[in-house]
Design an enzyme around this catalytic site. Structure first.
Site, short mmCIF file in Angstrom:
data_model
loop_
_atom_site.label_atom_id
_atom_site.label_comp_id
_atom_site.label_asym_id
_atom_site.label_seq_id
_atom_site.Cartn_x
_atom_site.Cartn_y
_atom_site.Cartn_z
N LYS A 82 0.86 -1.19 0.00
CA LYS A 82 0.00 0.00 0.00
C LYS A 82 0.89 1.23 0.00
O LYS A 82 1.92 1.27 0.72
CB LYS A 82 -0.87 -0.05 1.25
CG LYS A 82 -1.87 1.09 1.42
CD LYS A 82 -2.67 0.85 2.70
CE LYS A 82 -3.77 1.89 2.87
NZ LYS A 82 -4.54 1.63 4.11
N SER A 157 -9.29 1.79 3.23
CA SER A 157 -8.42 2.56 2.39
C SER A 157 -7.39 1.73 1.63
O SER A 157 -6.69 2.29 0.78
CB SER A 157 -7.71 3.63 3.21
OG SER A 157 -6.94 3.04 4.22
N SER A 181 -9.67 -0.58 7.35
CA SER A 181 -9.07 -0.38 6.03
C SER A 181 -8.31 -1.56 5.44
O SER A 181 -7.91 -1.50 4.29
CB SER A 181 -8.13 0.83 6.05
OG SER A 181 -8.90 2.00 6.21
#
Lengths: 470, 68
Positions: A82, A157, A181
């Site tokens: 990420k 996210s 997330s």
């Protein structure tokens, strides 16, 4: 396109083939790079593809493995990160215009461990802005899309991470979870995602969302793959003030497949009154509980404090910490934030210190209440979320006003896993969330693994085809 | 004055005090968000024994010298 099946091989299977010298890390890496090249324009799951680095890592892994065998199960295995995990020499943008030119000089702790394990970095994946604002169309890159239906959201996210694994663009990834997330994208994309116990995985080098609730954790196709990743990334880090000085368990050894006698607690009031499930999601959840009962588990009702209490405590703490993290930019260049993120954090500057402390006092009560309930069961179960909706700008104030099924376990710090529990009529995945006692992450993975092995959901993948070019 | 019923002018002062000199469109975001945040704050329990500790108390173990 060559390598049409390699991209759907799990980490565990790839590790076996690599160890048997039936699969080269170079071949595997090229399969993923080919697939990213062919399909990611439909998904926007990657923001930076590190093809040269990946090929270099893969070649080095191949040579080392041919010489003296793999140093562990992740040796030669491709993965992605990420884009809030610092990567030395590789831009790390948090998907924000504010960090468009940010190139860290040191890897995040998780990245260092994965490199030491010989894993192969494919690239950096899409995230909501600073892991908090999104989905957004006014920031550095477009939002990621759901590979099961590209009109739908991959949630956030860790949006790009979830989409990439589901689509077979990478077999493994690291994400972060502050209110859901990791679990939300795992749920939306039909994969497995673990928010470990707070402090079990180092957050050093992970751009913060909220210090008090941030967790770094893995996403992959199966719980077995999560166990392999946790073996590498879990462990005490004195450079992370939140790191827990406990010896990680043997995550792989825990995957016995046996859940006979397991006691499952279900917070029915949450699911029937506070955040009522839609009938299809309720049916899928009941069916998942039925699988566990057939495997010898017992299900009982548990009572937790109202979900609203967990949401309020978490969000007041979070907004104050988020404002503190971003205060300089909010004061001097607020126009560089996406509207979604800016509106979600700007009021943090007006939260009084007393309110922050009262929220922290509430957290003490709520975390204690969570652990008191966990002492009466082995795990809690509930859905992670409803199946993914359409990809669209969020409703104003959504984050402040809506309650979800994941935040409470960031407040408690408990390990919480999301796995796929079937598919809705529209083809989007259902999800099951499994929550464990503090530091009982291995048991949580055992429980999830048993379900995956007893159900057919891991056999189904999204059908994506490369678009014809003119 | 209840914090949930603050006027826009009050919020201007609070924002200025917080170092936020915002253009009008961003200030509207702040006013809307602040109202929602204050509703959450108002729901937090505040009447409690003096000795109730918050979850983030100082832990000296974090600052022990590293071995080796």
């Amino acid at each position: 396109m060559a390598h049409t099946s390699l991209h759907f091989v799990t980490v565990a299977d790839a590790a076996q083939m690599i160890a048997a010298k039936k699969l080269s890390p170079v071949e595997l890496t090229e399969a993923y790079l080919d697939r990213i090249d062919a399909l990611d324009s439909q998904l926007n799951s990657f923001v930076t593809v590190t093809a040269d680095r990946a090929r270099q890592d893969a070649k080095a892994a191949e040579a080392a493995i041919m010489a003296s065998g793999p140093r562990g199960k992740l040796h030669g295995i491709p993965y992605c990160l990420k884009d809030i995990f610092d990567t030395a020499g590789i831009r790390t943008t948090a998907h924000s215009k504010l960090l468009a030119d940010n190139v860290p000089t040191r890897d995040a702790a998780c990245g260092e461990k994965l490199t030491q394990a010989g894993a192969v970095l494919l690239g950096k994946t899409a995230t909501w802005e600073f892991a908090h604002g999104g989905p957004s169309w006014d920031i550095l890159f477009p939002p990621a899309r759901n590979p099961w239906n590209t009109d739908h959201s991959p949630a956030g996210s860790s949006s790009g991470s979830g989409a990439a694994v589901a689509a077979g663009l990478a077999p493994a990834t690291m994400g972060s979870d502050t209110g859901g997330s990791i679990r939300g994208p795992a749920a939306a994309n039909g994969i497995a995602g673990l928010k470990p116990t707070y402090g079990l995985v180092s957050r050093r080098g992970v751009i913060p969302n909220c210090f008090s609730h941030d967790h770094a954790g893995p996403l992959a196709w199966t719980c077995e793959d999560l166990a392999l990743l946790m073996r590498v990334v879990a462990g005490y880090d004195p450079e992370d003030p939140g790191s827990a000085n406990v010896a990680p368990p043997d995550f792989e050894a825990a995957l016995t497949g046996d859940v006979k006698g397991l006691v499952i607690g279900v917070p029915w009031r949450w699911l029937e009154e506070e955040v009522p499930l839609t009938p299809p999601t309720r049916a899928a959840f009941d069916a998942a509980l039925g699988v566990y009962k057939a495997l010898g588990a017992e299900v009982r009702e548990v009572s937790l404090p109202p979900m609203q209490y967990y949401e309020d405590a978490k969000k007041v703490i979070a907004i104050a910490e988020l404002f503190s993290i971003h205060q300089e930019d909010l004061r001097t260049r607020p126009h560089l934030f996406g509207a979604s993120l800016r509106s979600r954090i700007i009021a943090g500057g007006l939260v009084r210190a007393e309110s922050y402390v009262q929220a922290m006092r509430a957290r003490t009560d709520l975390a204690r209440a969570m652990q008191a309930v966990m002492a009466t069961v082995d795990v809690l179960m509930l859905p992670t979320a409803e199946p993914a909706g359409k990809l669209a700008p969020p409703e104003p104030g959504w984050l402040f006003t809506k309650s979800g099924l994941t935040t409470a376990f960031n407040v408690g710090g408990n390990p919480a896993l999301s796995i796929c529990s079937g598919f809705a009529e529209n083809g989007l995945p259902f999800s099951l969330q499994i929550v464990g006692k503090l530091f009982d992450d291995a048991n949580v993975l055992r429980v999830g693994d048993a379900y995956e092995k007893a159900t057919p959901w891991r056999e189904r993948r999204p059908a994506l085809a490369a678009r014809a070019t003119a | 004055m209840s914090e949930t019923t603050m006027s826009r002018e009050d919020i201007v002062l609070l924002a200025r005090h917080a170092g936020l000199d915002l253009p009008p469109e961003y200030f509207d975001e702040l006013v809307e968000a602040y109202g929602m945040v204050q509703r959450m704050v108002a729901r937090l329990p505040t009447s409690r024994p003096r000795g109730d500790e918050p979850a983030h108390v100082f832990n000296p173990m974090t600052f022990m010298p590293r071995e080796g």
